[in-house]
Design a protein around this motif. Structure first.
Motif, short mmCIF file in Angstrom:
data_model
loop_
_atom_site.label_atom_id
_atom_site.label_comp_id
_atom_site.label_asym_id
_atom_site.label_seq_id
_atom_site.Cartn_x
_atom_site.Cartn_y
_atom_site.Cartn_z
N SER A 153 7.04 3.92 -1.46
CA SER A 153 6.89 3.92 -2.92
C SER A 153 7.41 2.60 -3.48
O SER A 153 8.03 1.79 -2.79
N LYS A 189 -1.54 10.65 2.10
CA LYS A 189 -1.55 10.32 0.67
C LYS A 189 -1.96 11.56 -0.12
O LYS A 189 -2.98 12.19 0.16
N MET A 237 -4.31 2.77 -0.35
CA MET A 237 -4.19 3.96 -1.18
C MET A 237 -5.25 4.05 -2.27
O MET A 237 -5.73 5.13 -2.60
N LEU A 285 5.01 -0.45 -1.50
CA LEU A 285 3.56 -0.29 -1.44
C LEU A 285 2.84 -1.62 -1.26
O LEU A 285 1.69 -1.65 -0.82
N TYR A 341 -0.14 -1.27 1.74
CA TYR A 341 -0.26 0.18 1.52
C TYR A 341 -1.02 0.43 0.22
O TYR A 341 -1.82 1.37 0.11
N GLU A 342 -0.80 -0.41 -0.76
CA GLU A 342 -1.47 -0.29 -2.05
C GLU A 342 -2.98 -0.44 -1.89
O GLU A 342 -3.75 0.29 -2.50
#
Length: 244
Positions: free
Chosen positions: A103, A84, A122, A107, A118-119
């Motif tokens: 993306s 990231k 991150m 995400l 993933y969000e």
């Protein structure tokens, strides 16, 4: 009229004190949970409908802008890596020697079939940078004093519009959290425990993440080791490092 004016003044003062207390609690949580950098070795046990599987990894994080994760086991996931940089995320898959950028709507997809997206992985920003908080109530949970905070997003890119935290007032860490969509629908629950003091801060060593829209017992995440403010080579945070 004078009595009414005094009631209004005291009411405003009480609200101000509550807001200040909520801000202070948020800042203390941030001091415990945030750091300039950290190195974490952890295991993630994903409880599926029929069986469970455990994945181990090591992660390197600098601030909120850079992180690098390498999966160590089992053999199926070994060598998979994630990088990231700011708001961009890449994943390297050794089976086909490919780097894929994650993306947009991707995400929100599950990481390794877990209850984390993933969000979720991150967004490492401080709570106080993303949310405004008010104290909703005070409770006793398992014999411990807890303040219940409601958090409302103050930035447009928050993953969750509203969060609710049950904060232990000794450790200043959440013991439970609920995450809500803009519609008000509950999306996820998190429980935190096994608090350990490391370098003058309290930190949860065990967590359970539960996507309420999925079946199963959620995903257990356990920290094997953690180091704050250690030396991390800069080359790790490059796309070239994904294939090394």
């Amino acid at each position: 009229m004078k009595t009414l004016a005094l009631l209004v003044i005291f009411g405003c003062l009480a609200l101000g004190m509550q807001a200040q207390s909520a801000d202070e609690i948020m800042q203390r949580i941030d001091r415990n949970m945030s750091s300039d950098n950290r190195i974490v070795e952890s295991s993630m046990t994903i409880h599926g409908r029929r069986n469970s599987r455990t994945i181990t990894s090591v992660s390197y994080t600098v601030g909120t802008e850079k992180s690098f994760t390498e999966y160590l086991s089992p053999a199926r996931e070994k060598g998979t890596k994630m990088l990231k940089l700011d708001d961009k995320l890449w994943t390297y898959y050794p089976a086909n020697d490919r780097i894929v950028q994650i993306s947009g709507h991707m995400l929100r997809q599950s990481v390794m079939g877990s209850d984390l997206s993933y969000e979720d992985m991150m967004d490492d920003r401080r709570l106080s940078d993303v949310y405004e908080a008010v104290i909703e109530s005070e409770e006793m949970v398992d014999g411990r004093s807890v303040k219940v905070l409601k958090l409302n997003a103050k930035v447009d890119d928050a993953a969750y519009e509203t969060r609710k935290l049950w904060v232990d007032t000794e450790y200043y860490l959440p013991i439970k959290e609920e995450l809500y969509a803009k519609s008000g629908q509950l999306l996820k629950r998190t429980t935190l425990g096994n608090f350990k003091k490391i370098d003058g801060r309290w930190f949860p060593m065990k967590l359970n993440f539960k996507d309420v829209l999925k079946q199963g017992e959620g995903t257990d995440w356990e920290i094997i080791s953690i180091e704050f403010n250690g030396e991390i080579p800069e080359y790790i945070f490059t796309k070239a490092a994904l294939k090394k």
